[in-house]
Every structure is written in C-alpha cells, then in structure tokens.
Scaffold this motif. Structure first.
Motif, PDB file in Angstrom:
ATOM      1  N   HIS A 195     -32.424  -6.865 -30.697  1.00 53.90           N
ATOM      2  CA  HIS A 195     -32.678  -7.964 -31.205  1.00 53.90           C
ATOM      3  C   HIS A 195     -31.544  -8.425 -30.662  1.00 53.90           C
ATOM      4  O   HIS A 195     -32.309  -9.912 -30.183  1.00 53.90           O
ATOM      5  N   CYS A 196     -30.593  -7.894 -30.046  1.00 52.98           N
ATOM      6  CA  CYS A 196     -29.348  -9.137 -28.973  1.00 52.98           C
ATOM      7  C   CYS A 196     -30.030  -9.776 -28.207  1.00 52.98           C
ATOM      8  O   CYS A 196     -30.198 -10.625 -27.872  1.00 52.98           O
ATOM      9  N   PHE A 197     -31.083  -8.877 -27.123  1.00 52.31           N
ATOM     10  CA  PHE A 197     -31.521  -8.774 -26.171  1.00 52.31           C
ATOM     11  C   PHE A 197     -32.909 -10.223 -26.459  1.00 52.31           C
ATOM     12  O   PHE A 197     -33.259 -10.886 -25.469  1.00 52.31           O
ATOM     13  N   PHE A 198     -32.693 -10.108 -27.456  1.00 51.62           N
ATOM     14  CA  PHE A 198     -34.157 -11.632 -27.888  1.00 51.62           C
ATOM     15  C   PHE A 198     -33.740 -12.418 -27.613  1.00 51.62           C
ATOM     16  O   PHE A 198     -33.737 -13.822 -27.181  1.00 51.62           O
ATOM     17  N   MET A 217     -25.037 -17.673 -31.511  1.00 52.39           N
ATOM     18  CA  MET A 217     -24.513 -17.313 -32.787  1.00 52.39           C
ATOM     19  C   MET A 217     -24.987 -16.557 -33.174  1.00 52.39           C
ATOM     20  O   MET A 217     -24.546 -15.538 -33.793  1.00 52.39           O
ATOM     21  N   GLU A 218     -26.915 -16.459 -32.741  1.00 53.72           N
ATOM     22  CA  GLU A 218     -26.928 -14.923 -33.201  1.00 53.72           C
ATOM     23  C   GLU A 218     -26.890 -13.768 -32.455  1.00 53.72           C
ATOM     24  O   GLU A 218     -26.640 -12.274 -33.222  1.00 53.72           O
ATOM     25  N   VAL A 219     -26.207 -13.647 -31.972  1.00 54.94           N
ATOM     26  CA  VAL A 219     -25.444 -12.073 -30.766  1.00 54.94           C
ATOM     27  C   VAL A 219     -24.528 -11.557 -31.518  1.00 54.94           C
ATOM     28  O   VAL A 219     -24.387 -10.760 -31.892  1.00 54.94           O
ATOM     29  N   PRO A 220     -23.354 -12.281 -31.504  1.00 56.81           N
ATOM     30  CA  PRO A 220     -22.578 -12.193 -33.101  1.00 56.81           C
ATOM     31  C   PRO A 220     -22.372 -11.100 -33.887  1.00 56.81           C
ATOM     32  O   PRO A 220     -22.560 -10.615 -34.749  1.00 56.81           O
ATOM     33  N   ALA A 221     -24.080 -12.357 -34.705  1.00 54.63           N
ATOM     34  CA  ALA A 221     -24.200 -11.694 -36.194  1.00 54.63           C
ATOM     35  C   ALA A 221     -24.968 -10.667 -35.998  1.00 54.63           C
ATOM     36  O   ALA A 221     -24.508  -9.925 -36.774  1.00 54.63           O
ATOM     37  N   ARG A 222     -25.305 -10.519 -35.447  1.00 56.83           N
ATOM     38  CA  ARG A 222     -26.601  -9.418 -34.950  1.00 56.83           C
ATOM     39  C   ARG A 222     -25.468  -7.127 -34.760  1.00 56.83           C
ATOM     40  O   ARG A 222     -25.486  -6.975 -34.900  1.00 56.83           O
ATOM     41  N   LEU A 223     -24.461  -7.986 -34.230  1.00 54.70           N
ATOM     42  CA  LEU A 223     -23.264  -6.951 -33.376  1.00 54.70           C
ATOM     43  C   LEU A 223     -22.591  -6.479 -34.549  1.00 54.70           C
ATOM     44  O   LEU A 223     -22.805  -5.143 -34.880  1.00 54.70           O
ATOM     45  N   CYS A 224     -22.654  -7.858 -35.744  1.00 51.21           N
ATOM     46  CA  CYS A 224     -21.836  -7.481 -37.065  1.00 51.21           C
ATOM     47  C   CYS A 224     -22.823  -6.809 -38.105  1.00 51.21           C
ATOM     48  O   CYS A 224     -21.643  -5.714 -38.480  1.00 51.21           O
ATOM     49  N   CYS A 225     -24.354  -6.392 -37.544  1.00 53.88           N
ATOM     50  CA  CYS A 225     -24.979  -5.885 -38.418  1.00 53.88           C
ATOM     51  C   CYS A 225     -24.501  -4.113 -38.353  1.00 53.88           C
ATOM     52  O   CYS A 225     -24.847  -2.961 -39.113  1.00 53.88           O
ATOM     53  N   ILE A 226     -23.818  -3.633 -36.740  1.00 52.98           N
ATOM     54  CA  ILE A 226     -23.623  -2.430 -36.653  1.00 52.98           C
ATOM     55  C   ILE A 226     -22.608  -2.005 -37.690  1.00 52.98           C
ATOM     56  O   ILE A 226     -22.598  -1.096 -38.218  1.00 52.98           O
ATOM     57  N   THR A 235     -20.496 -32.645 -40.237  1.00 48.24           N
ATOM     58  CA  THR A 235     -20.452 -30.918 -40.824  1.00 48.24           C
ATOM     59  C   THR A 235     -21.173 -30.598 -41.027  1.00 48.24           C
ATOM     60  O   THR A 235     -21.832 -29.201 -41.191  1.00 48.24           O
ATOM     61  N   MET A 236     -23.089 -30.969 -41.389  1.00 47.62           N
ATOM     62  CA  MET A 236     -24.347 -30.500 -40.932  1.00 47.62           C
ATOM     63  C   MET A 236     -24.611 -29.464 -40.282  1.00 47.62           C
ATOM     64  O   MET A 236     -24.714 -28.213 -40.671  1.00 47.62           O
ATOM     65  N   VAL A 237     -24.071 -29.210 -38.839  1.00 48.33           N
ATOM     66  CA  VAL A 237     -23.944 -28.590 -37.535  1.00 48.33           C
ATOM     67  C   VAL A 237     -22.999 -27.718 -38.098  1.00 48.33           C
ATOM     68  O   VAL A 237     -24.427 -26.296 -37.844  1.00 48.33           O
ATOM     69  N   LEU A 238     -22.036 -27.581 -38.950  1.00 46.88           N
ATOM     70  CA  LEU A 238     -21.230 -26.279 -38.729  1.00 46.88           C
ATOM     71  C   LEU A 238     -22.023 -25.654 -39.949  1.00 46.88           C
ATOM     72  O   LEU A 238     -22.108 -24.537 -39.786  1.00 46.88           O
ATOM     73  N   VAL A 239     -22.129 -25.600 -41.548  1.00 45.09           N
ATOM     74  CA  VAL A 239     -23.007 -25.135 -42.090  1.00 45.09           C
ATOM     75  C   VAL A 239     -23.844 -24.435 -41.778  1.00 45.09           C
ATOM     76  O   VAL A 239     -24.585 -23.824 -42.135  1.00 45.09           O
ATOM     77  N   ILE A 240     -24.988 -25.706 -40.741  1.00 42.18           N
ATOM     78  CA  ILE A 240     -26.100 -24.951 -40.992  1.00 42.18           C
ATOM     79  C   ILE A 240     -26.041 -23.566 -39.211  1.00 42.18           C
ATOM     80  O   ILE A 240     -26.934 -22.835 -39.530  1.00 42.18           O
ATOM     81  N   MET A 241     -24.445 -24.004 -38.929  1.00 39.61           N
ATOM     82  CA  MET A 241     -24.565 -22.409 -38.184  1.00 39.61           C
ATOM     83  C   MET A 241     -23.937 -21.495 -38.605  1.00 39.61           C
ATOM     84  O   MET A 241     -24.459 -20.391 -38.410  1.00 39.61           O
ATOM     85  N   LEU A 242     -23.121 -21.842 -40.097  1.00 41.28           N
ATOM     86  CA  LEU A 242     -23.146 -20.457 -40.452  1.00 41.28           C
ATOM     87  C   LEU A 242     -24.603 -19.503 -41.541  1.00 41.28           C
ATOM     88  O   LEU A 242     -24.529 -18.561 -41.489  1.00 41.28           O
ATOM     89  N   GLY A 243     -25.184 -21.124 -41.760  1.00 44.40           N
ATOM     90  CA  GLY A 243     -26.509 -20.511 -42.383  1.00 44.40           C
ATOM     91  C   GLY A 243     -27.689 -19.692 -41.227  1.00 44.40           C
ATOM     92  O   GLY A 243     -27.757 -18.312 -41.605  1.00 44.40           O
ATOM     93  N   GLN A 244     -27.466 -20.218 -40.186  1.00 38.40           N
ATOM     94  CA  GLN A 244     -27.969 -18.768 -38.853  1.00 38.40           C
ATOM     95  C   GLN A 244     -27.302 -17.698 -38.537  1.00 38.40           C
ATOM     96  O   GLN A 244     -28.343 -16.727 -38.413  1.00 38.40           O
ATOM     97  N   PHE A 245     -26.005 -18.023 -38.844  1.00 40.78           N
ATOM     98  CA  PHE A 245     -25.825 -16.251 -38.621  1.00 40.78           C
ATOM     99  C   PHE A 245     -25.548 -15.685 -39.870  1.00 40.78           C
ATOM    100  O   PHE A 245     -25.643 -14.651 -39.583  1.00 40.78           O
ATOM    101  N   SER A 246     -26.049 -16.177 -41.055  1.00 38.02           N
ATOM    102  CA  SER A 246     -26.035 -15.367 -41.573  1.00 38.02           C
ATOM    103  C   SER A 246     -27.733 -14.562 -42.270  1.00 38.02           C
ATOM    104  O   SER A 246     -28.131 -13.815 -41.805  1.00 38.02           O
ATOM    105  N   ALA A 279     -29.230 -14.840 -39.494  1.00 37.18           N
ATOM    106  CA  ALA A 279     -30.073 -13.523 -38.369  1.00 37.18           C
ATOM    107  C   ALA A 279     -30.016 -12.300 -38.601  1.00 37.18           C
ATOM    108  O   ALA A 279     -29.974 -11.761 -38.199  1.00 37.18           O
ATOM    109  N   ALA A 280     -28.138 -11.931 -39.506  1.00 36.20           N
ATOM    110  CA  ALA A 280     -28.133 -10.765 -39.530  1.00 36.20           C
ATOM    111  C   ALA A 280     -29.340 -10.211 -40.510  1.00 36.20           C
ATOM    112  O   ALA A 280     -29.454  -9.143 -40.620  1.00 36.20           O
TER     113      ALA A 280
END
Length: 622
Positions: free
Chosen positions: A272-275, A415-424, A460-471, A473-474
């Motif tokens: 998924h990280c390589f995606f 953002m999604e690469v570290p989110a998926r790596l945290c899943c390990i 602020t909207m961009v920051l919160v959306i990035m956090l949501g995208q992180f969650s 993706a995981a």
C-alpha cells in the motif's frame, strides 16, 4: 435383552421416554454437532501453518513475491488518479480565423477584439462570436460587427500552456458534461472489475487473474496515449479501471495466502505504501510534462517489464489444494523451500490431501445462502463504505477550498506513507480490531472538528483535513488486511470484490453530496457513518495470529443442511455401495451405520448410540 429394551420405551416410564427423545434428537442434530467440532479442529490445526514454517516464514521466496507487487502498485497509483491532471481548466474562445482572410497581419489581441462580443465586465465571451461578413477590414474596423451566434469553427485557447483533454477534444461550452461522463465511466469500470476479477481469481486462480489484469492494463493503460476520439478515451479508461481493481484483488489474495502472521501484515502494508509512491510519481510527471499524451506514454512505460511475471509469479498453494491440485501445490511448496534453502519434511507434505467436503466448490451464491458469511460481508461492506466516503469527501473538500492540485496530491501522498507504516506497529501490538477502532475514532474526531469550522481559516482547514487523511489511510490499510484474512480461500477474491463495490459506492456518494448539499452536511454524514462503522466493526472476529480459513466449513452454524450435506457425511466406501435399487429402510440403516463409524470415541455418545441401536433392533423382532 429384548424385554429390557421394550421396558425402556413403555409409555408409563416418562423418564425413559424423555431419554429416547433426547437420543433421537441428538441423532438428528449429530451432523450439525460434528460439523461444529470439525470446524474447531480445523481452526486449531491449520495444515499450511507448519508447512509455511518449514518453507520459511519470510525467506527469499516470500521477499521476492512481496517485491513483485511493488512496481504494479506504483503503476496502479499512477493510472488511478491520472484523470485529475489531464483535465486542467482552459479558457476557450471561439475560433474566428475567418477574419485573417481580410486582415492577415492582425495580432491575436486585435483579432479577438474585432470578432468576439464582450461581457458586461469587459471580458470576452467564451462561447459566442460575431458572424462572418463579406466586408473589407477597414469597414469592419469602422462599423463593427453586430450579429452573434455560438461558435461555428471550434475553439482556440490563447492562454493554454499545457495540452489537456479540454483543448484536445474541446470539452467546453456545453460539453462540460463529458467530464462527468468520464468519471462515471471510470467508476463503472471499477464496479464491474470488482465483481469480474474476483470471480476469475477464485475460479481460475490468483496467477492467471493477476496476469490478465496486468495485460489489460498494458494494452488499455499505455494505449490511452494513442486514442483519436474522446469516446475511445472513455472506453480505454473503462478497461484500465477494471484492470486496476482486478490486480489489487488478485495480488493481495496471493500475498495473503503465501505469508503468515506478522509477515502477512508487513507485506500488505508495504504494498500500500508503494501505491502512494505511485501518486507522488504521477504528480511529478504531470508537473513536468506539458502534454497529456506524453504523460500516458512515460507513466505507462513501466508496464512492459511486467511481462516477465509470466515466468516468475507463483500460484497460491492454498488455492491449488482447495481445487484438488495437491500435486501442483506440493511441487510449488518444495520449490519455495529450495529457494529459501530449506527442506520440507515428507510427513508434512503427506498431510496435504484432497479436500473431502464438497463445500470447496463454492460460488458467489454462498454469500446469499450462507447466512453467517452473508452477515460478515454486510458488516465489512459498511466499514468499507464509510472509509471510502470519508476519504474522498476530504479530498474533494481540499479541492473546493482552492488548494492547488499538485500541492494537494503531494500532501496526501506524503501523509499516507507514514500513516500506513504506523499500521505495522499497531497491528502487531493491538491486533486488527483495536487498530481499526483507534483509526476510526481518530477520524470521527476530525469530522467533529470540521463540522464547527466549515468556514474557518484555509490553513486550519487544510491541517485538519490532513489529520483526517492520515487516519483514513491507516483505516483503509488495516481493514484491507483484516478483510483478506476473514474470507475463506475459496471465496477470498470474490469477497474482496464484493466489499470493494461498497467502497466505490462511497466514493460516488461523496461527490454527489458535496455538489448538492450544504457545507456542513458531508462532514455530519461522515461522522454518523464512522460511528456506525465503529459499532459494526466490533462484531468482527480478531484475525491476528489466527490461521486463514480455507473452505466454507468455517461458516457452518447458520448453513442449512441439504441432501448434499447429508451425502457428504457418508464415507466413500459406504456411498459407493448404495445404489438406486436399495430400499429406503436399507439406506437409512446404511446412513446410521456410517454416522456411527464416524463418531469420536466419546463414552457418553458411544453408549447412547449403542442403546438407540438396540431399541431399533428390538422393534424388528417378532
């Protein structure tokens, strides 16, 4: 003996009658009870677990298999989101080159000034023009043109710096709906691909399904660069989208069935990280390449080395055994062990036998007839729908607030690469269920915050959306792993395809609601849906450190007994002796004897059946 048996069944003895009824009931429910015990034994003793240990949990063979999924995942990320970069907005003007016949030395600005009407704010109208006249240039300049109409000879794009589908096929001035048609066509390809490739993978095997999806992606992905009409572009994108989802389903099923334990989770998460690497690769190419055809050529070029997968990609040994191809499975396992410099004991290989149950010949209808499997699929679909709906809602919201497309894709990819790596770490420490609950809970908090700042500062909207995208993706990564582990081998790809349908439906709904609803409604629905997903996901079993299910024998409790199920309970040596001309009484006795032979040597069960058989014999005495 006969008198003793008869005394046990006299009406005057209530206790004795109750015992007889209990024995008869136990005989009727014996088949169900034996199935339940057999399921427990299968789950406790997965035949493939010791064999995979002997092959090597994560040796050279498994590492090579996981690495083979990396390049196609990069290409999948490219082709999945490439449409966003080939529809760059262009401002069109009507083609009025007719005036150059009378004024060949006119500049572009002078040409537009003489032939295009203006809006009230002074800008040129984009979809109307002055009709041609047979005047000379001086008369046109002196008197001007009065009669307007829609564009007669197409459009020009004076300010365009890139060649996109917009100015290639003139998707302007009432033809903008074609862009929506393109999205609809691509989604339709995803929907049909989910179902079609899921069936192919379960019926024909993971190996041919993966190769077929890569072949289709090569022809219709790379070939998109050579289309000469927009309708042909739609057809090529429809076929490419089928191949994308087909590869995701078949390749992940293959990796799931070859790896075990924590190595399975690590392999799927890295894939998924390589995606996401593919999305970053697409963004860089789209920024540097100004022509959409060249973008497809360069981005699709890596598909050609994948032809070597014909010789190096393995089949799933689990699938081979479920299809009765035990010899091929043993040869493949021995080859894998040789690559890992290991040796499989012959005693372990001898344990791989042809499946005795006819439930291995499963079909998509089992998702309806098997209520337990049906309920599990519905629960999984709800969570997949929630994850997809929230993910694309955040992406579209980022677009609506005016974030540049290149910045948007880079942010999401990074953002999604570290989110998926945290899943390990999560899946190893707390398991699949708790990892899923934690990521969904974090996403619900993000939606709650977004409901109260729909018109807040852009940063602020961009920051919160990035956090949501992180969650999210995981969440998607953990849940993909969990889903693949819950479905049985005989229907794993079909099940993944069915739940992916709900994922695509969530993506479609997010686009519809954002376009037609108030700004707070999409986030409110996201919050409600994620709370529902939390509740439904709690019903799912934990799959960490659990053996994979191989057949539908793992879902027996709510499955109705049919004639085939009864015939399966009869050993082959008994069923072969039963012919069509045997009397019903003899057949019943043969079935009874077969059931007795198959019983475990439990003292109470053995005694009860012996007494029951004695009663049957006493009834036949004169």
């Amino acid at each position: 003996m006969a008198e003793e048996n008869n005394s046990k069944v006299e009406p005057g003895s209530q206790d004795t009658s109750r015992n007889v009824n209990q024995r008869e009931t136990s005989m009727q429910s014996h088949s169900w009870f034996e199935k339940s015990l057999r399921v427990i034994d299968v789950k406790k003793g997965d035949k493939f677990a010791p064999i995979l240990d002997a092959v090597g949990q994560f040796g050279t063979f498994q590492r090579r298999l996981v690495a083979l999924t990396f390049i196609p995942n990069i290409i999948s990320g490219f082709f999945l989101f490439v449409d966003q970069f080939v529809l760059e907005a262009q401002k069109p003007y009507c083609n009025t080159s007719w005036i150059l016949a009378v004024g060949p030395n006119l500049s572009e600005a002078e040409q537009l000034n003489l032939t295009l009407p203006r809006e009230p704010n002074g800008t040129f109208q984009t979809c109307r023009m002055y009709l041609p006249v047979s005047w000379d240039l001086d008369s046109i300049i002196q008197f001007g043109l009065n009669y307007t109409d829609t564009c007669q000879d197409g459009w020009i794009y004076p300010g365009a710096k890139r060649r996109s589908l917009i100015n290639e096929f003139d998707l302007v001035c009432g033809r903008e709906l074609y862009k929506d048609t393109m999205h609809t066509t691509f989604v339709a390809g995803l929907l049909t691909g989910c179902f079609m490739f899921g069936l192919i993978s379960d019926k024909m095997g993971r190996y041919p399904a993966t190769l077929l999806s890569l072949l289709v992606l090569t022809v219709f992905g790379f070939g998109t660069a050579f289309v000469n009409s927009f309708n042909l572009y739609l057809f090529f994108r429809f076929c490419a989208s089928q191949a994308l989802v087909g590869y995701a389903i078949s390749s992940m099923s293959l990796v799931t069935e070859w790896l075990g334990g924590e190595h399975r989770a690590h392999g799927i998460i890295l894939a998924h990280c390589f995606f996401d690497v593919g999305i970053l690769f697409l963004t860089g190419l789209a920024y540097s390449i100004p022509h959409w055809r060249l973008l497809f050529l360069v981005g699709g070029l890596p598909v050609f080395p994948l032809i070597f997968y014909i010789w190096i990609l393995p089949e799933s040994p689990r699938w081979l055994v479920m299809k009765g191809k035990v010899k091929e499975a043993k040869e493949l396992l021995c080859y894998a062990a040789a690559v890992n410099n290991r040796t499989i004991p012959l005693s372990l290989l001898d344990e791989l036998q042809l499946p005795r149950k006819k439930t291995t010949t499963a079909s998509v209808l089992d998702f309806y007839s098997n209520r337990q499997l049906c309920m599990m699929t519905l629960v999984l679909s709800v969570v997949w729908f929630t994850s997809s709906y929230g993910y694309f809602t955040l992406q579209i919201t980022m677009k609506e607030i005016g974030v540049n497309i290149y910045l948007r894709q880079v942010v999401f990819g990074l953002m999604e690469v570290p989110a998926r790596l945290c899943c390990i770490f999560l899946v190893d420490q707390v398991g699949r269920k708790w990892s899923l609950a934690m990521t969904l809970l974090q996403a619900s908090l993000v939606y709650l915050v977004l409901m109260f700042i729909p018109a807040g500062p852009k940063s602020t909207m961009v920051l919160v959306i990035m956090l949501g995208q992180f969650s999210l993706a995981a969440t998607a990564t953990v849940f993909f792993l969990h889903t693949a582990e819950l479905f049985p081998t005989v229907l794993r790809s079909t099940g993944l395809g069915l739940v992916t349908l709900s994922s695509v439906a969530g993506a479609m709904l997010s686009l519809t609601i954002i376009r037609h609803g108030p700004s707070i409604l999409p986030f409110f629905l996201c919050l409600v849906s994620v709370i529902m997903a939390l509740g439904f996901s709690s019903l799912l079993p934990e799959s960490r450190n659990q053996p994979l299910c191989d057949s539908l024998e793992h879902f027996p409790h709510l499955r109705n007994m049919s004639k085939e199920d009864v015939s399966d309970e009869i050993p082959d040596d008994v069923s072969d002796d039963m012919s069509a001309d045997v009397s019903p009484e003899a057949s019943r006795n043969a079935i009874l004897n077969a059931q007795i032979l198959r019983l475990d040597l439990h003292p109470l069960t053995k005694t009860a059946l012996k007494e029951f058989r004695g009663q049957e014999e006493s009834k036949q005495e004169p």
